[in-house]
Scaffold this motif. Structure first.
Motif, mmCIF file in Angstrom:
data_model
loop_
_atom_site.group_PDB
_atom_site.id
_atom_site.type_symbol
_atom_site.label_atom_id
_atom_site.label_comp_id
_atom_site.label_asym_id
_atom_site.label_seq_id
_atom_site.Cartn_x
_atom_site.Cartn_y
_atom_site.Cartn_z
ATOM 1 N N GLN A 1 0.849 -1.172 0.000
ATOM 2 C CA GLN A 1 0.000 0.000 0.000
ATOM 3 C C GLN A 1 0.888 1.225 0.000
ATOM 4 O O GLN A 1 1.662 1.439 0.918
ATOM 5 N N GLN B 1 -4.088 -0.653 7.482
ATOM 6 C CA GLN B 1 -2.844 -0.379 6.762
ATOM 7 C C GLN B 1 -2.638 1.130 6.614
ATOM 8 O O GLN B 1 -1.534 1.636 6.817
ATOM 9 N N ILE C 1 3.813 -1.215 2.851
ATOM 10 C CA ILE C 1 3.563 -2.449 3.597
ATOM 11 C C ILE C 1 3.991 -3.656 2.774
ATOM 12 O O ILE C 1 3.648 -3.772 1.604
ATOM 13 N N ASP D 1 1.633 -8.453 6.506
ATOM 14 C CA ASP D 1 0.731 -8.308 7.640
ATOM 15 C C ASP D 1 1.234 -9.269 8.713
ATOM 16 O O ASP D 1 1.275 -10.479 8.499
ATOM 17 N N TYR E 1 2.404 -4.320 10.840
ATOM 18 C CA TYR E 1 2.785 -4.593 9.460
ATOM 19 C C TYR E 1 4.291 -4.394 9.317
ATOM 20 O O TYR E 1 4.838 -3.400 9.811
#
Length: 167
Positions: free
Chosen positions: A3, A69, A86, A89, A117
């Motif tokens: 992201q 995020q 990111i 996770d 993250y």
């Protein structure tokens, strides 16, 4: 899952918990990052504003943020002055404070549920929203582990990351 953060970042850190998200049993929802160096030999920690120790960047997931995020990347910017992407996770980590710690000073802070993250730092800026009150420092796994001993949730996030533990 990568992201990218918005290109422009606010120089004003969010404060307060008016827009804080809470889980189904009242736990505060917190998003954070484990920022690793490109060779994964170091992690970036920041000075805690409350305890004066070293911590990972993290903070509340707010109601105007569609995803955790997004909240994690915002916190990384506000607290550490980094723009990040990111990569992984690291999952959910439940609050591990004792009841005595939660009730400290007569206040009853809600339990928290953390989601961390692992991120790649794409930019490290000299000036950021909390630069006046926080330092940041790249540390080896061993040094970071020692700093995070009193914060089991943060230590767990570090342990789940792909940091190189051999150095």
């Amino acid at each position: 899952m990568a992201q990218e953060p918005p290109p422009e970042r606010s120089m004003t850190a969010r404060v307060g918990r008016d827009n804080q998200r809470y889980g189904p049993t009242g736990e505060r929802l917190v998003a954070g990052v484990v920022p690793l160096s490109p060779d994964r030999t170091q992690v970036l920690l920041i000075q805690s504003s409350a305890r004066k120790g070293w911590v990972l960047p993290k903070g509340g997931w707010e109601t105007d943020e569609p995803t955790q995020q997004e909240a994690a990347c915002r916190e990384a910017w506000e607290e550490a002055g980094i723009v990040c992407t990111i990569e992984t996770d690291l999952g959910e980590i439940k609050e591990q404070r004792s009841e005595a710690q939660i009730k400290k000073n007569g206040a009853h802070a809600p339990r928290a549920c953390y989601r961390f993250y692992e991120v790649r730092v794409t930019e490290e800026r000299a000036c950021w929203p909390e630069s006046h009150k926080r330092d940041r420092l790249w540390m080896s796994y061993a040094a970071a582990k020692a700093c995070l001993q009193s914060r089991p949730e943060l230590l767990e996030a570090l342990e789940r990351s792909s940091i190189d533990r051999s150095r």
